[in-house]
Design a protein around this motif. Structure first.
Motif, mmCIF file in Angstrom:
data_model
loop_
_atom_site.group_PDB
_atom_site.id
_atom_site.type_symbol
_atom_site.label_atom_id
_atom_site.label_comp_id
_atom_site.label_asym_id
_atom_site.label_seq_id
_atom_site.Cartn_x
_atom_site.Cartn_y
_atom_site.Cartn_z
ATOM 1 N N SER A 177 -4.441 1.296 -8.621
ATOM 2 C CA SER A 177 -4.231 2.037 -7.379
ATOM 3 C C SER A 177 -3.309 3.210 -7.678
ATOM 4 O O SER A 177 -2.082 3.089 -7.591
ATOM 5 N N LEU A 215 -5.553 8.039 -2.874
ATOM 6 C CA LEU A 215 -5.411 6.870 -3.746
ATOM 7 C C LEU A 215 -6.711 6.639 -4.502
ATOM 8 O O LEU A 215 -7.775 6.503 -3.893
ATOM 9 N N GLN A 232 -6.929 0.116 -2.253
ATOM 10 C CA GLN A 232 -6.041 0.630 -1.224
ATOM 11 C C GLN A 232 -4.836 -0.279 -1.005
ATOM 12 O O GLN A 232 -3.802 0.163 -0.508
ATOM 13 N N THR A 233 -4.969 -1.550 -1.349
ATOM 14 C CA THR A 233 -3.849 -2.481 -1.296
ATOM 15 C C THR A 233 -3.766 -3.230 -2.628
ATOM 16 O O THR A 233 -4.776 -3.446 -3.289
ATOM 17 N N SER A 266 -6.321 7.244 3.214
ATOM 18 C CA SER A 266 -5.844 6.742 1.927
ATOM 19 C C SER A 266 -6.870 6.929 0.814
ATOM 20 O O SER A 266 -6.508 7.076 -0.355
ATOM 21 N N PHE A 267 -8.182 6.964 1.146
ATOM 22 C CA PHE A 267 -9.195 7.192 0.125
ATOM 23 C C PHE A 267 -9.080 8.586 -0.488
ATOM 24 O O PHE A 267 -9.571 8.819 -1.601
ATOM 25 N N GLN A 279 1.440 5.130 1.519
ATOM 26 C CA GLN A 279 1.042 6.065 2.569
ATOM 27 C C GLN A 279 1.608 7.442 2.268
ATOM 28 O O GLN A 279 2.822 7.594 2.093
ATOM 29 N N THR A 332 0.849 -1.176 0.000
ATOM 30 C CA THR A 332 0.000 0.000 0.000
ATOM 31 C C THR A 332 0.891 1.235 0.000
ATOM 32 O O THR A 332 2.098 1.138 0.265
#
Length: 404
Positions: free
Chosen positions: A103, A70, A74-75, A66-67, A53, A51
């Motif tokens: 992503s 990204l 998310q992963t 993260s929303f 950050q 992921t």
């Protein structure tokens, strides 16, 4: 197994696609990508995920979810892997393209790539840093020899000019922050929070008390692209069981020696192998033994000696810390390395504390040294919750060769 007791995750590389020695930086909204490579010496196939950050300029976690930065998943699972072949060392090589099309980051700034097991973020395996730039400023940089007699022969001075456009609202000169990376590593980075001169949308950073950095020397190297043939800096090479041992020639301080220019990789390393087609999954591992002899064969007082470079993640942990052999009067360190061409140097760090690595005792500093510099300009808009990377530039000191 040669790697018993060691961290099974080895040879982690994150770089621009196609260039192993490049700084991991891409432009926001572009088609540019990064390559991630690493080996798992446990050998069996595992479910690795990653992921991204978003962080602030000081690498503290950003306040955004993260929303918010990204677009998409998310992963992401790392699905490209291959077992080693044509090598006595058993490992699984993993690789991924960053960012994945499913992503995609939509904000500029500092990003921490976090790799973990089984889609469980609590099982963190390792992290790597990279940046995404949204070019809203014009950044120019020039290297000069310092005027101050204290720095004249040992440091390199940067003169940085930043010109913002109408997309960047700067209410105070201190709203812009500048980070300077010497040879693309964050350990020796320089943080500048105020300009020397500013007028309108022009900001200049030229105070050598702030922008001068120790120049170091050209990097030492070891060529282990072949583990069968001796290269020029090997003292000996032998195989015990399934493990190859490479002994690097014993080394000592270069402080006070005449400066000599030669081409290097500025502290990075390149995975290459002479006897195989693809070094990423056909490369062999070996134990490489380094020896540093201090002046008078005596350990430094309250100082630790570290191997410094990408091979030890720039002395950010204990991976490169050398041990003093009282009987022989020298420092020793053994690293488990994959076939390739490695740059490194020796630095001292105060024992029991973190500080700026010191090249002076072990290597010396010469202002004519060839170094690369990356200049990153950050800005946090009014009311925003994260630092944006709004400009970047690079320069090199190669024109200054032939020093004192």
């Amino acid at each position: 197994m040669a790697a018993e007791g060691m961290n099974p995750i080895r040879t982690i590389k994150l770089h621009r696609s196609g260039d192993q020695t490049s700084f991991p930086m891409i432009t926001l909204g572009s088609q540019e990508t990064l390559e991630l490579h690493f080996d798992d010496l446990a050998g069996n196939i595992k479910n690795y995920y990653y992921t991204l950050q978003l962080c602030n300029l000081d690498w503290s976690p950003g306040m955004l979810h993260s929303f918010e930065y990204l677009k998409g998943f998310q992963t992401v699972r790392i699905t490209n892997y291959r077992n080693s072949s044509l090598s006595s060392t058993r490992y699984t090589h993993y690789q991924a393209t960053i960012p994945d099309r499913n992503s995609v980051p939509n904000k500029s700034g500092n990003y921490l790539l976090k790799v973990f097991l089984n889609n469980d973020t609590t099982q963190l395996v390792f992290t790597k840093r990279f940046v995404i730039v949204d070019n809203k400023t014009a950044v120019a940089a020039q290297l000069q020899q310092p005027f101050n007699s204290q720095f004249f022969r040992s440091h390199q001075k940067l003169q940085i000019a930043v010109t913002t456009d109408n997309r960047t609202q700067v209410f105070s000169p201190q709203d812009l922050k500048v980070v300077v990376l010497q040879n693309n590593n964050w350990t020796t980075s320089l943080y500048i929070d105020r300009p020397t001169i500013y007028r309108g949308n022009y900001y200049e950073y030229s105070d050598e008390a702030i922008t001068a950095m120790p120049a170091g020397k050209e990097w030492r190297w070891i060529d282990i692209r072949s583990l069968r043939l001796m290269s020029d800096r090997m003292e000996s090479i032998n195989t015990k069981g399934d493990t190859t041992h490479v002994y690097v020639k014993k080394e000592s301080s270069r402080n006070g020696q005449v400066y000599v220019y030669y081409r290097d990789l500025n502290g990075t390393y390149s995975i290459e192998a002479m006897e195989s087609v693809n070094p990423f999954w056909q490369g062999e591992y070996g134990l490489v033994h380094f020896t540093y002899i201090p002046p008078g064969n005596r350990a430094f007082d309250r100082q630790d000696v570290h191997l410094f470079g990408e091979l030890t993640d720039y002395a950010t942990g204990d991976e490169g810390k050398m041990n003093f052999n009282d009987d022989k009067g020298w420092y020793e360190k053994t690293l488990y390395l994959k076939q390739g061409f490695y740059n490194y140097t020796y630095v001292t760090l105060p024992r029991g504390g973190s500080a700026y690595p010191d090249f002076g005792i072990t290597e010396g500093n010469n202002w004519s040294t060839e170094n690369s510099y990356t200049i990153l300009v950050y800005h946090r808009p009014f009311g925003a919750r994260a630092d944006e990377l709004i400009g970047a530039a690079s320069t090199n000191s190669a024109f200054q060769r032939g020093g004192f």
